[in-house]
Motif scaffolding. Structure first.
Motif, PDB file in Angstrom:
ATOM      1  N   ARG A 275       1.231   9.828  13.043  1.00 10.88           N
ATOM      2  CA  ARG A 275       0.909  10.028  14.278  1.00 10.88           C
ATOM      3  C   ARG A 275      -0.526   9.706  14.798  1.00 10.88           C
ATOM      4  NH1 ARG A 275       3.241  15.173  12.401  1.00 10.88           N
ATOM      5  NH2 ARG A 275       5.426  15.262  13.097  1.00 10.88           N
ATOM      6  N   GLY A 276      -1.408   9.638  13.798  1.00 12.08           N
ATOM      7  CA  GLY A 276      -3.002   9.080  14.082  1.00 12.08           C
ATOM      8  C   GLY A 276      -3.011   7.703  14.348  1.00 12.08           C
ATOM      9  N   VAL A 277      -2.161   7.180  13.934  1.00 15.85           N
ATOM     10  CA  VAL A 277      -2.222   5.418  13.860  1.00 15.85           C
ATOM     11  C   VAL A 277      -1.769   4.920  15.371  1.00 15.85           C
ATOM     12  CG1 VAL A 277      -1.449   3.194  12.993  1.00 15.85           C
ATOM     13  CG2 VAL A 277      -1.668   5.176  11.586  1.00 15.85           C
TER      14      VAL A 277
ATOM     15  N   GLY B 278       0.597  -1.090  -0.102  1.00 15.17           N
ATOM     16  CA  GLY B 278       0.121   0.039   0.058  1.00 15.17           C
ATOM     17  C   GLY B 278       0.878   1.151   0.127  1.00 15.17           C
ATOM     18  N   ALA B 279      -0.012   2.479  -0.055  1.00 16.94           N
ATOM     19  CA  ALA B 279       0.798   3.783   0.037  1.00 16.94           C
ATOM     20  C   ALA B 279       1.381   4.024   1.453  1.00 16.94           C
ATOM     21  CB  ALA B 279      -0.240   4.888  -0.250  1.00 16.94           C
ATOM     22  N   GLU B 280       2.647   4.713   1.120  1.00 25.76           N
ATOM     23  CA  GLU B 280       3.135   5.054   2.398  1.00 25.76           C
ATOM     24  C   GLU B 280       2.602   6.308   3.195  1.00 25.76           C
ATOM     25  OE1 GLU B 280       7.463   6.482   1.607  1.00 25.76           O
ATOM     26  OE2 GLU B 280       7.623   4.689   0.310  1.00 25.76           O
ATOM     27  N   LEU B 281       2.612   6.264   4.508  1.00 27.11           N
ATOM     28  CA  LEU B 281       1.775   7.263   5.190  1.00 27.11           C
ATOM     29  C   LEU B 281       2.839   8.455   5.473  1.00 27.11           C
ATOM     30  CD1 LEU B 281       0.052   5.187   7.822  1.00 27.11           C
ATOM     31  CD2 LEU B 281      -0.750   5.868   5.823  1.00 27.11           C
ATOM     32  N   ASN B 282       2.126   9.682   5.374  1.00 30.14           N
ATOM     33  CA  ASN B 282       2.996  10.960   5.850  1.00 30.14           C
ATOM     34  C   ASN B 282       3.012  10.841   7.257  1.00 30.14           C
ATOM     35  OD1 ASN B 282       0.766  12.159   6.804  1.00 30.14           O
ATOM     36  ND2 ASN B 282       0.233  13.132   4.760  1.00 30.14           N
TER      37      ASN B 282
END
Length: 74
Positions: free
Chosen positions: A42-44, A33-37
């Motif tokens: 911070r929200g995970v 999947g896509a990389e998270l910024n």
């Protein structure tokens, strides 16, 4: 494009940046999947998205012993 080049493009941002637009078009989406910024990371929390609501979860799959827990934004 070879399999090795595709994997290298997935793993190496500098190599990916060196590819031409035509080469980038040949690189399929990463299977994870896509990389998270940084803001998304911070929200995970533990595989869940942090919210300010109450959630219920069961300690045993299919069991009736459920707990409630508050999850707050950090």
């Amino acid at each position: 494009m070879s399999r090795d080049m595709i994997v290298r493009a997935w793993k190496n941002p500098q190599f990916r940046a060196s590819l031409t637009p035509e080469q980038l078009a040949l690189v399929p989406a990463h299977p994870a999947g896509a990389e998270l910024n940084e803001d998304e990371l911070r929200g995970v929390v533990g595989g869940l998205m942090a919210t300010d609501t109450m959630i219920a979860y069961c300690t045993i799959a299919g069991g009736t012993d459920c707990l409630q827990s508050a999850v707050f934004m950090c």
